[in-house]
Design an enzyme around this catalytic site. Structure first.
Site, PDB file in Angstrom:
ATOM      1  N   HIS A 126       0.787  -1.231   0.000  1.00  0.00           N
ATOM      2  CA  HIS A 126       0.000   0.000   0.000  1.00  0.00           C
ATOM      3  C   HIS A 126       0.824   1.289   0.000  1.00  0.00           C
ATOM      4  O   HIS A 126       0.485   2.262   0.673  1.00  0.00           O
ATOM      5  CB  HIS A 126      -0.958   0.011   1.190  1.00  0.00           C
ATOM      6  CG  HIS A 126      -2.055  -1.015   1.113  1.00  0.00           C
ATOM      7  ND1 HIS A 126      -2.510  -1.535  -0.063  1.00  0.00           N
ATOM      8  CD2 HIS A 126      -2.780  -1.629   2.103  1.00  0.00           C
ATOM      9  CE1 HIS A 126      -3.490  -2.413   0.188  1.00  0.00           C
ATOM     10  NE2 HIS A 126      -3.660  -2.506   1.486  1.00  0.00           N
ATOM     11  N   HIS A 202      -9.740   2.187  -0.160  1.00  0.00           N
ATOM     12  CA  HIS A 202      -9.711   1.049   0.762  1.00  0.00           C
ATOM     13  C   HIS A 202     -10.886   1.091   1.758  1.00  0.00           C
ATOM     14  O   HIS A 202     -10.704   0.774   2.940  1.00  0.00           O
ATOM     15  CB  HIS A 202      -8.365   1.037   1.488  1.00  0.00           C
ATOM     16  CG  HIS A 202      -7.901  -0.320   1.907  1.00  0.00           C
ATOM     17  ND1 HIS A 202      -8.626  -1.132   2.759  1.00  0.00           N
ATOM     18  CD2 HIS A 202      -6.791  -1.014   1.585  1.00  0.00           C
ATOM     19  CE1 HIS A 202      -7.965  -2.255   2.947  1.00  0.00           C
ATOM     20  NE2 HIS A 202      -6.845  -2.217   2.246  1.00  0.00           N
ATOM     21  N   GLU A 337     -11.621  -3.765  -3.340  1.00  0.00           N
ATOM     22  CA  GLU A 337     -10.684  -2.751  -3.828  1.00  0.00           C
ATOM     23  C   GLU A 337     -10.419  -2.947  -5.310  1.00  0.00           C
ATOM     24  O   GLU A 337      -9.733  -3.881  -5.704  1.00  0.00           O
ATOM     25  CB  GLU A 337      -9.358  -2.865  -3.063  1.00  0.00           C
ATOM     26  CG  GLU A 337      -9.492  -2.839  -1.557  1.00  0.00           C
ATOM     27  CD  GLU A 337      -8.301  -3.520  -0.874  1.00  0.00           C
ATOM     28  OE1 GLU A 337      -7.150  -3.246  -1.233  1.00  0.00           O
ATOM     29  OE2 GLU A 337      -8.529  -4.347   0.011  1.00  0.00           O
TER      30      GLU A 337
END
Ligand code: GLA
Length: 372
Positions: A126, A202, A337
């Protein structure tokens, strides 16, 4: 009352005044003292979205159930301090520069190797640790879309080398709330050096309302016949395999909890898999997933321009305290996602994630809410 104020009151009552767009409110401060603000969007049906400048993060999303009763259906915190605490697991944020995993935090572009932070042993996750897109303050301005939605446009310029990634990159994320209880997120990026980009939101959903006990009773359909199997660190092997005959098959509506036990002892600890979205040749925006909560009747339909969708069942949620003092238990929310496949930068057979100077990265995901 003047004639104008009578007309205005009537327009508001009838809901013909268009979407309401509130001025930003104070949402606290970052640890280094920067001001964080929160914007509110509301449409004529009362659907409300709140988005903060810290991480261009979706903080609240209130939608009606089959009886018209509203609930906030995403996890989050009451102020900026919650988002900077260890209870935050990327709740609602804009995730990048590259969402999901990059194997061993390494990749090569034009023969040059780049090294990123390892924050999900032994991989990069991420976008990094300190200056990933969820941790920086974005500039915000109010916008109106061509199709009549009101929104907020967030921009952030990431300097060359930030979190180890090459290139100075200009990011834009536009959130627009439309009449039909639809939230649309549009992403755009431009770079001055070739660099990987993979952006997603997210958000953690529980359609019975954030803080409800579980999401295992929700029904899910994912418009994907195939997925990208991973190794025991959740890095795709590079193969693309059918979901048919596996517990990952959501081609028809299935109860999320029906088969999840079979995944308890796997590396993913539940569902945490990337699906390859079915798409007709030339189709730009495709159906990705439909989520339904039988109790409230709330339904979420997700459409996207992205080739993949990571389905994650909140396997790491740990009873942290969220908005309004609610507790977020293990598997009490899920993420869908939309994105390019994990580790694409190291997988030449996956759709490309490297953005070149002069090219424009664009991505759109639409979240449509209804109830029956
Ligand atoms: C993604 C990953 C999960 C987890 C969450 C954040 O969905 O795939 O493994 O890291 O983010 O906790």
């Amino acid at each position: 009352m003047t004639r104008f104020s009578i007309l205005l009151a009537a327009a508001l009552t009838l809901g013909i005044a268009g979407n309401v767009q509130a001025k930003p409110a104070d949402f606290g401060k970052t640890k280094d003292g920067k001001k964080v603000q929160i914007y509110t969007l509301e449409n004529e049906n009362g659907v409300t979205a709140k988005i903060s400048t810290l991480g261009a993060t979706l903080v609240e999303l209130h939608v009606p159930d089959k009886n018209g009763k509203f609930a906030d259906v995403i996890l989050g915190f009451d102020d900026a301090s919650g988002y900077q605490g260890d209870g935050n697991q990327y709740f609602g944020c804009t995730t990048g520069r590259v969402c999901n995993r990059i194997a061993k935090g390494k990749f090569k572009i034009d023969g040059k190797e780049y090294t990123l932070a390892i924050n999900n042993e032994p991989n990069h996750l991420h976008g990094g640790v300190e200056r990933s897109l969820d941790k920086v303050i974005w500039k915000a301005k109010e916008i109106t879309s061509k199709d009549g939605g009101k929104g907020v446009s967030f921009t952030y310029t990431s300097p060359d080398g930030e979190e180890g990634y090459p290139g100075k990159v200009n990011f834009t994320v536009n959130y627009v709330l439309l009449k039909k209880n639809t939230l649309r997120i549009y992403y755009r990026a431009k770079t001055d050096k070739a660099t990987p980009i993979n952006l997603t939101n997210h958000a953690y959903f529980n359609l019975a309302g954030a803080g409800s006990e579980t999401v295992l009773n929700h029904m899910l359909r994912i418009n994907a016949d195939k997925y990208t199997p991973g190794d025991n660190t959740l890095i795709p092997t590079g193969k693309i395999e059918p979901v048919k005959g596996t517990v990952l098959d959501f081609t028809k509506f299935k109860k999320i909890g029906a088969r999840i036990k079979k995944l308890d002892d796997t590396a993913a600890l539940g569902y945490d898999h990337n699906y390859v979205i079915n798409r007709k040749k030339g189709q730009k925006i495709a159906l990705a997933a439909i989520l339904r909560d039988p109790g409230s009747g709330r339904k979420l339909t997700i459409r996207t321009t992205e080739p993949g969708i990571q389905f994650y069942t909140g396997n790491f949620l740990k009873d942290q305290k969220g908005k309004g003092g609610k507790t977020y238990a293990h598997r009490s929310a899920l993420c869908l996602e939309t994105q390019h496949y994990p580790n694409s930068v190291n997988q030449p057979n996956f759709p490309n994630t490297v953005l070149k100077p002069g090219d424009v990265y664009e991505s759109t995901t639409v979240y449509a809410f209804s109830a029956d």
